[in-house]
Design a protein around this motif. Structure first.
Motif, mmCIF file in Angstrom:
data_model
loop_
_atom_site.group_PDB
_atom_site.id
_atom_site.type_symbol
_atom_site.label_atom_id
_atom_site.label_comp_id
_atom_site.label_asym_id
_atom_site.label_seq_id
_atom_site.Cartn_x
_atom_site.Cartn_y
_atom_site.Cartn_z
ATOM 1 N N PRO A 525 0.814 -1.220 0.000
ATOM 2 C CA PRO A 525 0.000 0.000 0.000
ATOM 3 C C PRO A 525 0.849 1.272 0.000
ATOM 4 O O PRO A 525 0.304 2.347 -0.238
ATOM 5 C CB PRO A 525 -0.800 -0.119 1.296
ATOM 6 C CG PRO A 525 0.065 -0.944 2.190
ATOM 7 C CD PRO A 525 0.759 -1.918 1.296
ATOM 8 N N ASN A 526 2.140 1.137 0.256
ATOM 9 C CA ASN A 526 2.965 2.340 0.379
ATOM 10 C C ASN A 526 3.805 2.606 -0.864
ATOM 11 O O ASN A 526 4.035 3.764 -1.221
ATOM 12 C CB ASN A 526 3.897 2.199 1.576
ATOM 13 C CG ASN A 526 3.159 1.979 2.867
ATOM 14 O OD1 ASN A 526 2.247 2.724 3.192
ATOM 15 N ND2 ASN A 526 3.525 0.935 3.604
ATOM 16 N N PHE A 527 4.263 1.550 -1.520
ATOM 17 C CA PHE A 527 5.169 1.720 -2.645
ATOM 18 C C PHE A 527 4.747 0.811 -3.789
ATOM 19 O O PHE A 527 4.026 -0.186 -3.598
ATOM 20 C CB PHE A 527 6.613 1.382 -2.238
ATOM 21 C CG PHE A 527 7.104 2.128 -1.043
ATOM 22 C CD1 PHE A 527 7.572 3.425 -1.166
ATOM 23 C CD2 PHE A 527 7.074 1.542 0.224
ATOM 24 C CE1 PHE A 527 8.027 4.109 -0.054
ATOM 25 C CE2 PHE A 527 7.516 2.229 1.323
ATOM 26 C CZ PHE A 527 7.989 3.514 1.190
ATOM 27 N N THR A 528 5.211 1.160 -4.986
ATOM 28 C CA THR A 528 4.989 0.355 -6.176
ATOM 29 C C THR A 528 6.261 0.364 -7.007
ATOM 30 O O THR A 528 7.165 1.181 -6.772
ATOM 31 C CB THR A 528 3.807 0.894 -6.997
ATOM 32 O OG1 THR A 528 3.558 0.013 -8.090
ATOM 33 C CG2 THR A 528 4.128 2.287 -7.559
ATOM 34 N N ARG A 542 3.270 5.100 -3.407
ATOM 35 C CA ARG A 542 1.860 4.909 -3.738
ATOM 36 C C ARG A 542 0.979 5.922 -2.996
ATOM 37 O O ARG A 542 -0.126 6.196 -3.411
ATOM 38 C CB ARG A 542 1.455 3.480 -3.391
ATOM 39 C CG ARG A 542 0.037 3.103 -3.789
ATOM 40 C CD ARG A 542 -0.168 1.629 -3.552
ATOM 41 N NE ARG A 542 0.589 0.876 -4.537
ATOM 42 C CZ ARG A 542 0.049 -0.070 -5.297
ATOM 43 N NH1 ARG A 542 -1.206 -0.379 -5.190
ATOM 44 N NH2 ARG A 542 0.799 -0.699 -6.159
ATOM 45 N N ARG A 543 1.495 6.424 -1.934
ATOM 46 C CA ARG A 543 0.760 7.427 -1.171
ATOM 47 C C ARG A 543 1.741 8.483 -0.707
ATOM 48 O O ARG A 543 2.945 8.377 -0.911
ATOM 49 C CB ARG A 543 0.078 6.780 0.037
ATOM 50 C CG ARG A 543 1.054 6.222 1.090
ATOM 51 C CD ARG A 543 0.329 5.654 2.267
ATOM 52 N NE ARG A 543 1.261 5.123 3.272
ATOM 53 C CZ ARG A 543 1.782 5.827 4.254
ATOM 54 N NH1 ARG A 543 1.476 7.122 4.373
ATOM 55 N NH2 ARG A 543 2.605 5.275 5.139
ATOM 56 N N GLY A 544 1.251 9.534 -0.065
ATOM 57 C CA GLY A 544 2.080 10.603 0.461
ATOM 58 C C GLY A 544 1.898 10.730 1.965
ATOM 59 O O GLY A 544 0.989 10.135 2.561
ATOM 60 N N GLY A 545 2.777 11.531 2.559
ATOM 61 C CA GLY A 545 2.653 11.793 3.981
ATOM 62 C C GLY A 545 3.106 10.651 4.863
ATOM 63 O O GLY A 545 2.283 9.976 5.493
ATOM 64 N N PHE A 546 4.386 10.368 4.915
ATOM 65 C CA PHE A 546 4.945 9.369 5.814
ATOM 66 C C PHE A 546 5.373 10.047 7.115
ATOM 67 O O PHE A 546 5.659 11.250 7.141
ATOM 68 C CB PHE A 546 6.140 8.664 5.172
ATOM 69 C CG PHE A 546 5.761 7.769 4.021
ATOM 70 C CD1 PHE A 546 5.554 6.411 4.210
ATOM 71 C CD2 PHE A 546 5.607 8.291 2.735
ATOM 72 C CE1 PHE A 546 5.221 5.599 3.143
ATOM 73 C CE2 PHE A 546 5.277 7.489 1.677
ATOM 74 C CZ PHE A 546 5.061 6.132 1.870
ATOM 75 N N SER A 547 5.417 9.271 8.171
ATOM 76 C CA SER A 547 5.791 9.803 9.484
ATOM 77 C C SER A 547 6.791 8.866 10.127
ATOM 78 O O SER A 547 6.559 7.657 10.222
ATOM 79 C CB SER A 547 4.559 9.961 10.389
ATOM 80 O OG SER A 547 4.951 10.368 11.688
#
Length: 780
Positions: A525-528, A542-547
């Motif tokens: 779900p985070n990378f491709t 795959r998405r933005g806004g990591f913490s």
């Protein structure tokens, strides 16, 4: 007069000085051309030079001359003063008489003349009667120095066979005596040793040859002694000698000659039948009495039945003719060869051509001898190929050798184990078939170089041949990452942003070219991943806004497959770290310290806070220690104190729940409910004891007490303008272990049953034996 009679006579005897030292008598003026009398300024003295012999051997001081002024009336009133070179040291003057003497022996070669100055002074008044005037004292030379050559030994050379009078060299001697005075420095050269071979010119010192056609081969070195004598060679003169070593230089006047007679012109050279083309079978040498380039020779084959089979080359270092095999020799077809060899000087001197000819010839016979030869392989080397996954025992190839002798012997084959230390290969000793003993790995070694030996069974001769074995590649290795990747993703990254480009390598050797396929093992779900189809792939978000607070790093499994057969694939894990970045995507930091910094605290601030906490803890501990040392105060300080008094005592009783006071922890957090601890003197019923609820769940007694005191303080006008909290050591009630204190205990020790200790297991066995045994004894 200026000098005495002796000095005057000495000066008059020298023609060049007689006209300059004689002056007119004072007071008489000669007439001029017109008959008039001429007047001149009166001078008391005048002179030019004194003369003194060097190396005077007389006793005492050597008299030089006398000074006298016309102003001197010889009444002792005149004083003579001498200055200049050597005045007072080498020369001294009698101030009353004017006599000059030399105090020591003088050497003209050290100093040839001295310039001095003299004046006359009145002793009484100090008036200068005769002003200072210069004169010279010259040292007359005597023959006291022998001739000397510039070297004690000279080296010279002259070509041999030179004509009479050929120039050799010139020697030169020098004499320190005065050349302008007598013959003391006039030299004459003569030869003392070296006749009749050389001569020297008496006046110039030039050495020349005295005999014609001197031959170096007869005598090469000569030693000549040259003498130089002064006084024009007369008797009584001094002489010096020098040695001249003369070497005759070689010329090409000696022709080369073979050192055997005309009747025996045969040189026998035996060569084995196995002599290879280009190998040497022997050499022939002629002698030349000359040296250097004059002795250089060149060998050639004029004719003979072996002219097509053999050739001859000149060894310049040894000046030999080396016979070389041009074609393979065959013992069965021809056994004896004949060669007519010629030797010639390479540097000829036409001046001595009448001494020739400068060449010579010889007949050389070569006999071919049959010998036992080692086996011969069919090839100079062998190249075989084998698959890397071939099973042990698989045949690689076959080598073959034969015995070239007339009697054909059997041949056996072996592998030189120094070239196969791992024992990977084996060979059939009879037919030469090579097979593998272990499975080969191309990734470990692509080529194997071994040596196979062929040996005659009936002899010890053997031949070696190199065998090169190539290991063919099989696709048995999966591709993997080309390098270690340090991948990061920014906390403020957006979806679809590139964070890493990866590539792969494969140790296998493809048929055409590597073609890798990249994919993820599972949907992430985070990378491709995006395959670029050029053996590289891109890792995208795959998405933005990591913490980083939620997850500091992610593990991304990447599957890499190749296109060979059979297809090999591997899963490599890519670690993606979450980092703090600026607005341009540049990484600032990925460490844990950055989290603290992001909260507004720097490293220095954290250290300062930590130090403050440590100091406060130390103050609290110190304060508590001081409080313990103070004297105990009475239970009730004053009845008029508006605050409630806290009664404390040091009786710790049997446990924490053994008093009726309330728990201070409950006051601080009324919602917290204490859990009752299990007693240690009973057998636990379960591994994890259940938590019991305190009988006073709502703490009504504490709440009522606080409300009552609050109302009293609110209605008391003398109370301070704040609420005062009275605390008691209230610890609750309902302990399962009840009170362990003996203050209110009415039971005796005999009422206690210790049977439960036997059920507590091996750790309490000793304790159970002590108490149960004691109880049994008491009952008895």
């Amino acid at each position: 007069m200026i000098t005495n009679l002796f000095t005057l006579l000495l000066l008059l005897s020298i023609p060049e000085w007689s006209s300059t030292l004689i002056r007119p008598v004072p007071g008489i003026s000669p007439p001029d051309k017109d008959g008039r009398t001429l007047h001149r300024t009166k001078r008391g003295w005048m002179w030019n030079s004194f003369f003194l012999l060097e190396e005077w051997t007389g006793s005492g001081k050597q008299y030089v001359g006398k000074l006298h002024s016309d102003m001197d009336t010889e009444d002792g009133s005149v004083k003579y003063v001498l200055t200049g070179d050597g005045a007072g040291t080498i020369f001294e003057i009698d101030e009353n008489s004017g006599d000059i003497h030399a105090t020591r022996r003088l050497d003209r070669e050290e100093k040839a003349s001295y310039t001095l100055s003299a004046k006359a002074i009145n002793k009484t008044s100090g008036q200068v009667l005769e002003r200072a005037s210069d004169f010279i004292i010259k040292i007359h030379d005597i023959n006291d120095n022998e001739p000397k050559f510039s070297k004690d030994t000279y080296l010279a050379s002259v070509p041999e066979m030179s004509n009479v009078g050929a120039f050799v060299m010139k020697v030169l001697a020098t004499d320190a005596d005065d050349e302008s005075y007598g013959n003391s420095a006039r030299l004459v050269y003569s030869i003392l040793q070296g006749q009749p071979y050389f001569s020297v010119e008496p006046d110039t010192g030039v050495i020349r040859t005295a005999l014609p056609n001197m031959i170096r081969e007869n005598r090469e070195h000569y030693q000549v002694v040259i003498q130089a004598k002064d006084m024009a060679g007369q008797m009584g003169g001094l002489s010096g000698t020098a040695t001249v070593n003369i070497t005759l230089l070689d010329v090409n006047n000696s022709p080369p000659r073979f050192n055997f007679s005309k009747k025996n012109q045969t040189h026998i050279r035996k060569s084995p039948f196995s002599a290879e083309v280009g190998s040497s079978v022997g050499s022939i040498k002629a002698n030349d009495a000359d040296t250097g380039e004059n002795a250089e020779m060149w060998y050639s084959i004029l004719d003979g039945d072996g002219q097509d089979v053999f050739s001859i080359v000149t060894d310049a270092a040894r000046q030999e003719g080396v016979i070389i095999v041009k074609k393979p020799l065959d013992y069965e077809s021809k056994r004896i060869y004949s060669l007519n060899v010629q030797v010639t000087n390479t540097h000829l001197d036409r001046r001595f051509s009448h001494l020739g000819p400068f060449s010579d010839t010889a007949t050389v016979k070569i006999t071919v001898k049959d010998v036992d030869e080692p086996p011969v392989f069919g090839r100079s080397h062998y190249i075989f190929e084998v698959d890397e996954d071939a099973p042990p025992g698989k045949s690689v190839g076959t080598v073959s050798a034969r015995d070239p002798d007339a009697i054909n012997h059997l041949v056996k084959y072996t592998i030189d184990r120094h070239t196969d230390l791992e024992r990977l290969f084996n060979i059939d000793s009879n037919n030469g078939t090579i097979s593998i003993l272990q499975t080969l790995d191309r990734e470990t070694s692509k080529w194997h170089n071994i040596s196979v030996l062929a040996t005659e069974i009936s002899g010890s001769l053997q031949t070696r041949v190199p065998v090169f074995i190539k290991v063919r590649d099989v696709n048995d290795n999966a591709p993997e990452f080309a390098m270690y990747y340090e991948t990061f993703v920014c906390e403020n990254v957006k979806a679809g942003q590139l964070i890493q480009t990866i590539s792969a390598v494969d140790t296998d050797e493809p048929l055409v070219a590597h073609k890798f396929v990249f994919s993820l093992s599972t949907v992430n779900p985070n990378f491709t991943i995006f395959d670029n189809e050029d053996n590289t792939a891109r890792i995208l978000t795959r998405r933005g806004g990591f913490s980083r607070q939620e997850m500091s790093s992610y593990l991304l499994p990447v599957v890499i497959s190749d296109n060979d057969y059979p297809i090999q694939s591997s899963t490599s894990t890519l670690t993606v770290r979450v980092c703090a970045c600026d607005s341009r995507g540049k990484v600032q930091t990925c460490s844990t310290e950055a989290l603290l910094l992001s909260a507004g605290l720097s490293t220095g601030a954290l250290v300062a806070i930590l130090l403050c906490i440590i100091i406060l803890l130390m103050i609290v501990v110190l304060f508590a220690a001081l409080r313990r040392q103070k004297k105990k105060e009475p239970l009730i300080i004053s009845k008029e104190d508006v605050r409630d008094n806290v009664v404390s005592y040091n009786d710790e009783g049997g446990g924490e729940e053994d008093t009726q006071a309330f728990d201070i922890g409950t006051l601080r957090n009324p919602e917290v409910i204490d859990t009752n601890k299990m007693r240690r003197d009973i057998i636990p019923e379960m591994l994890f004891p259940f938590r019991r609820v305190s009988p006073i769940k709502d703490n009504t007694d504490v709440r009522d007490f606080i409300n009552s005191r609050l109302q009293e303080n609110d209605s008391d006008p003398t109370a301070p303008p704040y609420d005062s909290l009275a605390t008691y050591a209230y610890e609750g009630n309902g302990s399962l272990a009840e009170s362990l204190s003996s203050l209110e205990s009415t039971a005796t020790e005999g009422d206690q049953d210790f049977d439960y200790l036997s059920h507590w297991g091996p750790p309490f066995k000793k304790l159970a034996d002590m108490y149960i045994g004691k109880e049994t004894h008491r009952e008895t």
